[in-house]
Design an enzyme around this catalytic site. Structure first.
Site, PDB file in Angstrom:
ATOM      1  N   GLY A   8       0.833  -1.044   0.015  1.00 32.87           N
ATOM      2  CA  GLY A   8       0.064   0.065  -0.007  1.00 32.87           C
ATOM      3  C   GLY A   8       0.846   1.329  -0.011  1.00 32.87           C
ATOM      4  O   GLY A   8       0.341   2.442  -0.343  1.00 32.87           O
ATOM      5  N   GLU A  56       1.676   1.820  -3.371  1.00 33.51           N
ATOM      6  CA  GLU A  56       0.531   2.414  -4.140  1.00 33.51           C
ATOM      7  C   GLU A  56       0.092   3.771  -3.763  1.00 33.51           C
ATOM      8  O   GLU A  56      -0.356   4.609  -4.844  1.00 33.51           O
ATOM      9  CB  GLU A  56      -0.514   1.368  -3.775  1.00 33.51           C
ATOM     10  CG  GLU A  56      -0.533  -0.176  -4.334  1.00 33.51           C
ATOM     11  CD  GLU A  56      -1.536  -0.844  -3.770  1.00 33.51           C
ATOM     12  OE1 GLU A  56      -2.322  -1.664  -4.503  1.00 33.51           O
ATOM     13  OE2 GLU A  56      -1.516  -0.937  -2.592  1.00 33.51           O
ATOM     14  N   GLU A  97       2.403  -8.080  -1.658  1.00 35.69           N
ATOM     15  CA  GLU A  97       1.272  -8.877  -1.215  1.00 35.69           C
ATOM     16  C   GLU A  97       1.284 -10.419  -1.562  1.00 35.69           C
ATOM     17  O   GLU A  97       0.451 -11.169  -0.830  1.00 35.69           O
ATOM     18  CB  GLU A  97       0.081  -8.307  -1.933  1.00 35.69           C
ATOM     19  CG  GLU A  97      -0.221  -6.584  -1.478  1.00 35.69           C
ATOM     20  CD  GLU A  97       0.585  -5.529  -2.253  1.00 35.69           C
ATOM     21  OE1 GLU A  97       0.089  -4.461  -2.014  1.00 35.69           O
ATOM     22  OE2 GLU A  97       1.412  -6.009  -3.090  1.00 35.69           O
TER      23      GLU A  97
END
Length: 292
Positions: A143, A146, A166
């Site tokens: 994240g 991202e 992930e």
């Protein structure tokens, strides 16, 4: 793969390094807003750049719901502040953000994800009207990677590492890791990162186009602020139109993008700032933009 596991396991026990004193000259008094998981400041000589610092050092700035809600609130505040021309988001020298908060999402179910619209509040970064610059030091994983890619420009410290690990947790990226990565660095490299969890360093990230520039770790925030100051020196109205045009290139076909760009170019001729900019150039003086 073992290194990825160690990074996630160590989040809760590794303290972030203190902010380097070399950047102190860029800072001014803190914003009156009080947050639990972030810090906000107005920085730069004219105090026209907003600095949002992720502040969960014991968790390596893992992106929990509370932190993302606070980031969204701060972005809304600065987007509506006429005195702010650009926004910088950073973390610590140890980690920009080492990923989403795994403990928080561990017991999620598919039904809860759907009914709760899980991760929907993360999109505020990508939707900000003003330019958002990520100043990345240390880990930007999952994240965190991202989150950085949602920003308009990424400056990286020379020890920064980017990745989408992930796959090692039995899941896949859920906030743009498979989509933005492929668009930015290409399918092959994106596949390698997402299917293996392998990290890339700052130099490789710059070569791949993920990062705009690389600086020494203790300089990257200051350089991001300088960039924000330069952007803030131009017409906010025209800056917004330009940002929209570049983002359209990212989202659509070349032909449609060219049409969009040309119409936005034409639209600038209805603004006072376009008239002022060209007049100042002809008269060989600095322009005085008024955001109209």
């Amino acid at each position: 793969m073992a290194n990825i596991g160690k990074i996630f396991a160590s989040r809760a026990c590794i303290l972030a390094k203190a902010a380097n004193a070399n950047n102190a000259r860029f800072y001014c008094s803190a914003s009156p807003a009080t947050y639990e998981f972030i810090k906000t400041e107005l920085v730069g000589e004219k105090k026209n750049v907003a600095l949002i610092t992720l502040n969960r050092p014991k968790a390596l700035n893992a992106l929990c719901k509370g932190l993302m809600n606070e980031v969204s609130q701060a972005l809304d505040q600065y987007d509506s502040d006429d005195n702010v021309g650009a926004i910088v988001i950073t973390g610590s020298e140890k980690a920009f953000a080492a990923g989403a908060d795994i403990k928080e999402m561990q017991n999620n179910t598919y039904a809860k994800c759907i009914t709760g619209n899980f991760l929907n509040n993360w999109t505020s970064v990508a939707k900000a009207q003003k330019p958002v610059i990520a100043a990345v030091n240390g880990y930007a994983l999952g994240g965190g990677c991202e989150f950085a890619m949602m920003c308009d420009i990424i400056y990286a410290g020379d020890k920064a590492k980017f990745g989408q690990p992930e796959i090692a947790l039995g899941t896949i990226p859920g906030a743009g890791g498979t989509q933005r990565t492929a668009r930015v660095i290409g399918k092959s490299k994106a596949m390698e990162m997402c299917l293996t969890g392998n990290m890339i360093n700052a130099e490789e990230a710059e070569r791949s186009g993920l990062v705009s520039k690389v600086f020494p770790a203790d300089k990257v925030v200051g350089e991001a602020v300088k960039l924000g100051e330069k952007i803030s020196s131009f017409s906010p109205l025209i800056v917004q139109l330009c940002k929209e045009a570049v983002n359209t290139a990212y989202e659509t076909t070349l032909n449609e993008g060219l049409k969009f760009e040309r119409r936005h170019f034409h639209a600038t001729f209805s603004t006072k700032d376009r008239q002022e900019g060209m007049t100042a150039f002809v008269e060989k003086r600095a322009p005085k933009f008024i955001n109209e």
